[in-house]
Write a protein that holds these residues in place. Structure first.
Motif, PDB file in Angstrom:
ATOM      1  N   SER A  68      -4.466 106.427 -54.544  1.00  0.00           N
ATOM      2  CA  SER A  68      -5.967 107.169 -54.408  1.00  0.00           C
ATOM      3  C   SER A  68      -5.404 108.664 -53.886  1.00  0.00           C
ATOM      4  O   SER A  68      -5.508 109.139 -54.406  1.00  0.00           O
ATOM      5  CB  SER A  68      -7.057 106.148 -54.007  1.00  0.00           C
ATOM      6  OG  SER A  68      -8.252 105.644 -54.905  1.00  0.00           O
ATOM      7  N   ARG A  69      -5.420 108.147 -52.695  1.00  0.00           N
ATOM      8  CA  ARG A  69      -4.535 108.665 -51.063  1.00  0.00           C
ATOM      9  C   ARG A  69      -3.422 109.993 -52.439  1.00  0.00           C
ATOM     10  O   ARG A  69      -3.623 111.409 -51.918  1.00  0.00           O
ATOM     11  CB  ARG A  69      -4.436 108.446 -50.129  1.00  0.00           C
ATOM     12  CG  ARG A  69      -6.011 108.245 -49.813  1.00  0.00           C
ATOM     13  CD  ARG A  69      -5.099 107.869 -48.486  1.00  0.00           C
ATOM     14  NE  ARG A  69      -5.263 106.925 -47.821  1.00  0.00           N
ATOM     15  CZ  ARG A  69      -5.755 105.794 -47.246  1.00  0.00           C
ATOM     16  NH1 ARG A  69      -7.008 105.954 -47.704  1.00  0.00           N
ATOM     17  NH2 ARG A  69      -4.795 104.637 -47.635  1.00  0.00           N
ATOM     18  N   GLU A  70      -2.238 109.152 -52.603  1.00  0.00           N
ATOM     19  CA  GLU A  70      -1.165 109.563 -53.192  1.00  0.00           C
ATOM     20  C   GLU A  70      -1.567 110.318 -53.994  1.00  0.00           C
ATOM     21  O   GLU A  70      -1.577 111.585 -54.052  1.00  0.00           O
ATOM     22  CB  GLU A  70      -0.382 108.921 -52.927  1.00  0.00           C
ATOM     23  CG  GLU A  70       0.976 108.577 -53.617  1.00  0.00           C
ATOM     24  CD  GLU A  70       1.867 109.733 -52.606  1.00  0.00           C
ATOM     25  OE1 GLU A  70       2.703 110.430 -52.722  1.00  0.00           O
ATOM     26  OE2 GLU A  70       1.386 109.449 -51.157  1.00  0.00           O
ATOM     27  N   ALA A  71      -2.587 110.293 -54.972  1.00  0.00           N
ATOM     28  CA  ALA A  71      -2.767 110.824 -56.027  1.00  0.00           C
ATOM     29  C   ALA A  71      -2.910 112.009 -55.788  1.00  0.00           C
ATOM     30  O   ALA A  71      -3.430 113.340 -56.210  1.00  0.00           O
ATOM     31  CB  ALA A  71      -3.483 109.982 -57.321  1.00  0.00           C
ATOM     32  N   MET A  72      -4.292 112.335 -54.939  1.00  0.00           N
ATOM     33  CA  MET A  72      -5.363 113.359 -54.678  1.00  0.00           C
ATOM     34  C   MET A  72      -3.618 113.972 -53.726  1.00  0.00           C
ATOM     35  O   MET A  72      -4.145 115.250 -54.262  1.00  0.00           O
ATOM     36  CB  MET A  72      -5.974 113.035 -53.560  1.00  0.00           C
ATOM     37  CG  MET A  72      -6.867 114.060 -52.834  1.00  0.00           C
ATOM     38  SD  MET A  72      -8.049 113.717 -52.072  1.00  0.00           S
ATOM     39  CE  MET A  72      -8.882 112.521 -53.258  1.00  0.00           C
ATOM     40  N   GLU A  75      -2.278 115.995 -56.452  1.00  0.00           N
ATOM     41  CA  GLU A  75      -2.977 116.963 -57.478  1.00  0.00           C
ATOM     42  C   GLU A  75      -3.343 118.426 -56.199  1.00  0.00           C
ATOM     43  O   GLU A  75      -2.790 119.392 -56.554  1.00  0.00           O
ATOM     44  CB  GLU A  75      -4.421 116.742 -57.207  1.00  0.00           C
ATOM     45  CG  GLU A  75      -5.124 116.894 -57.563  1.00  0.00           C
ATOM     46  CD  GLU A  75      -6.675 116.412 -57.898  1.00  0.00           C
ATOM     47  OE1 GLU A  75      -7.827 117.208 -58.730  1.00  0.00           O
ATOM     48  OE2 GLU A  75      -6.804 115.367 -58.306  1.00  0.00           O
ATOM     49  N   ILE A  76      -3.256 117.604 -54.603  1.00  0.00           N
ATOM     50  CA  ILE A  76      -3.248 119.179 -53.725  1.00  0.00           C
ATOM     51  C   ILE A  76      -2.194 120.174 -53.542  1.00  0.00           C
ATOM     52  O   ILE A  76      -2.275 121.293 -52.501  1.00  0.00           O
ATOM     53  CB  ILE A  76      -4.392 118.992 -52.964  1.00  0.00           C
ATOM     54  CG1 ILE A  76      -4.244 117.692 -52.078  1.00  0.00           C
ATOM     55  CG2 ILE A  76      -5.834 119.001 -53.076  1.00  0.00           C
ATOM     56  CD1 ILE A  76      -4.886 117.637 -50.626  1.00  0.00           C
ATOM     57  N   GLY A  77      -0.947 118.966 -53.858  1.00  0.00           N
ATOM     58  CA  GLY A  77       0.319 119.820 -53.424  1.00  0.00           C
ATOM     59  C   GLY A  77       0.663 119.513 -52.214  1.00  0.00           C
ATOM     60  O   GLY A  77       1.331 120.507 -51.337  1.00  0.00           O
ATOM     61  N   LEU A  78      -0.573 118.535 -51.494  1.00  0.00           N
ATOM     62  CA  LEU A  78       0.126 118.058 -50.022  1.00  0.00           C
ATOM     63  C   LEU A  78       1.781 116.813 -49.947  1.00  0.00           C
ATOM     64  O   LEU A  78       1.261 116.383 -50.809  1.00  0.00           O
ATOM     65  CB  LEU A  78      -0.926 117.531 -48.945  1.00  0.00           C
ATOM     66  CG  LEU A  78      -0.722 117.030 -47.752  1.00  0.00           C
ATOM     67  CD1 LEU A  78      -1.194 117.924 -46.977  1.00  0.00           C
ATOM     68  CD2 LEU A  78      -1.928 115.866 -47.728  1.00  0.00           C
ATOM     69  N   PRO A  79       2.370 117.854 -48.843  1.00  0.00           N
ATOM     70  CA  PRO A  79       3.098 116.479 -49.101  1.00  0.00           C
ATOM     71  C   PRO A  79       2.960 115.299 -48.765  1.00  0.00           C
ATOM     72  O   PRO A  79       2.661 114.490 -47.931  1.00  0.00           O
ATOM     73  CB  PRO A  79       4.551 116.761 -47.958  1.00  0.00           C
ATOM     74  CG  PRO A  79       3.546 118.667 -48.092  1.00  0.00           C
ATOM     75  CD  PRO A  79       2.532 118.359 -47.877  1.00  0.00           C
ATOM     76  N   SER A  80       4.165 114.072 -49.716  1.00  0.00           N
ATOM     77  CA  SER A  80       3.669 112.578 -49.274  1.00  0.00           C
ATOM     78  C   SER A  80       4.510 111.911 -48.806  1.00  0.00           C
ATOM     79  O   SER A  80       3.890 111.459 -47.980  1.00  0.00           O
ATOM     80  CB  SER A  80       4.035 112.113 -51.069  1.00  0.00           C
ATOM     81  OG  SER A  80       5.793 112.056 -51.347  1.00  0.00           O
ATOM     82  N   HIS A  81       4.928 112.850 -47.625  1.00  0.00           N
ATOM     83  CA  HIS A  81       5.837 111.995 -45.975  1.00  0.00           C
ATOM     84  C   HIS A  81       4.708 111.789 -45.494  1.00  0.00           C
ATOM     85  O   HIS A  81       4.913 111.564 -44.205  1.00  0.00           O
ATOM     86  CB  HIS A  81       7.114 112.655 -46.167  1.00  0.00           C
ATOM     87  CG  HIS A  81       6.598 114.143 -45.412  1.00  0.00           C
ATOM     88  ND1 HIS A  81       7.043 115.323 -46.200  1.00  0.00           N
ATOM     89  CD2 HIS A  81       6.256 114.910 -44.129  1.00  0.00           C
ATOM     90  CE1 HIS A  81       6.285 116.769 -45.484  1.00  0.00           C
ATOM     91  NE2 HIS A  81       6.591 116.275 -44.088  1.00  0.00           N
ATOM     92  N   LEU A  82       3.613 113.635 -45.374  1.00  0.00           N
ATOM     93  CA  LEU A  82       2.556 113.109 -44.289  1.00  0.00           C
ATOM     94  C   LEU A  82       1.532 112.135 -44.492  1.00  0.00           C
ATOM     95  O   LEU A  82       0.405 112.185 -45.021  1.00  0.00           O
ATOM     96  CB  LEU A  82       1.704 114.470 -44.484  1.00  0.00           C
ATOM     97  CG  LEU A  82       0.450 115.097 -43.267  1.00  0.00           C
ATOM     98  CD1 LEU A  82       1.845 115.207 -42.374  1.00  0.00           C
ATOM     99  CD2 LEU A  82       0.195 116.194 -43.714  1.00  0.00           C
ATOM    100  N   ARG A  83       1.105 111.030 -43.659  1.00  0.00           N
ATOM    101  CA  ARG A  83       1.125 109.922 -44.785  1.00  0.00           C
ATOM    102  C   ARG A  83      -0.446 109.975 -42.887  1.00  0.00           C
ATOM    103  O   ARG A  83      -0.341 110.656 -41.927  1.00  0.00           O
ATOM    104  CB  ARG A  83       2.024 108.600 -44.463  1.00  0.00           C
ATOM    105  CG  ARG A  83       2.738 108.417 -44.662  1.00  0.00           C
ATOM    106  CD  ARG A  83       2.251 107.378 -46.202  1.00  0.00           C
ATOM    107  NE  ARG A  83       3.565 107.211 -47.671  1.00  0.00           N
ATOM    108  CZ  ARG A  83       3.515 107.826 -48.399  1.00  0.00           C
ATOM    109  NH1 ARG A  83       2.317 108.633 -48.730  1.00  0.00           N
ATOM    110  NH2 ARG A  83       4.335 107.715 -48.783  1.00  0.00           N
ATOM    111  N   ALA A  84      -1.841 108.616 -43.447  1.00  0.00           N
ATOM    112  CA  ALA A  84      -2.435 108.998 -42.995  1.00  0.00           C
ATOM    113  C   ALA A  84      -2.159 108.344 -41.055  1.00  0.00           C
ATOM    114  O   ALA A  84      -2.725 109.454 -40.460  1.00  0.00           O
ATOM    115  CB  ALA A  84      -3.559 107.826 -43.204  1.00  0.00           C
ATOM    116  N   ALA A  85      -1.362 107.969 -40.969  1.00  0.00           N
ATOM    117  CA  ALA A  85      -1.412 106.885 -39.859  1.00  0.00           C
ATOM    118  C   ALA A  85      -0.567 108.578 -38.446  1.00  0.00           C
ATOM    119  O   ALA A  85      -0.622 108.909 -37.666  1.00  0.00           O
ATOM    120  CB  ALA A  85      -0.106 106.683 -39.814  1.00  0.00           C
TER     121      ALA A  85
END
Length: 98
Positions: A68-72, A75-85
């Protein structure tokens, strides 16, 4: 669990994910409580115990939340490499600078 499908700890806005990820990253229950003053030590131990007894279900929940976070992010254009950790690490470093 809320209607959005997110499990929060007690009456806080701290999601289960945060506690489990911190625990898996090596934080003790006391470390976690020190980071979140709205949590009690008993609540954190309860979450850890629940995770240890229900690891498969919790891991499935975490996988779903990450999707869900990855889909968001997409959607908003945030780089996927920026993980929660990484976000948590940056926030902690910023907090320590203050």
């Amino acid at each position: 669990m809320t209607e959005t499908g997110i499990a929060y700890i007690g009456l806080t806005r701290i999601p289960l994910d945060t506690i489990v990820y911190a625990y898996r990253d090596g934080a003790s229950a006391e470390d976690i409580v020190d980071s979140f003053d709205v949590l009690s030590l008993g609540d954190v131990y309860a979450v850890i115990a629940y995770y240890l007894k229900n690891r498969q279900n919790v891991d499935a929940y975490l996988t779903s939340r990450e999707a869900s976070r990855e889909a968001m992010r997409k959607e908003i254009g945030l780089p996927s490499h920026l993980r929660a950790a990484e976000v948590r690490r940056r926030l902690k470093a910023r907090r320590n600078e203050l």
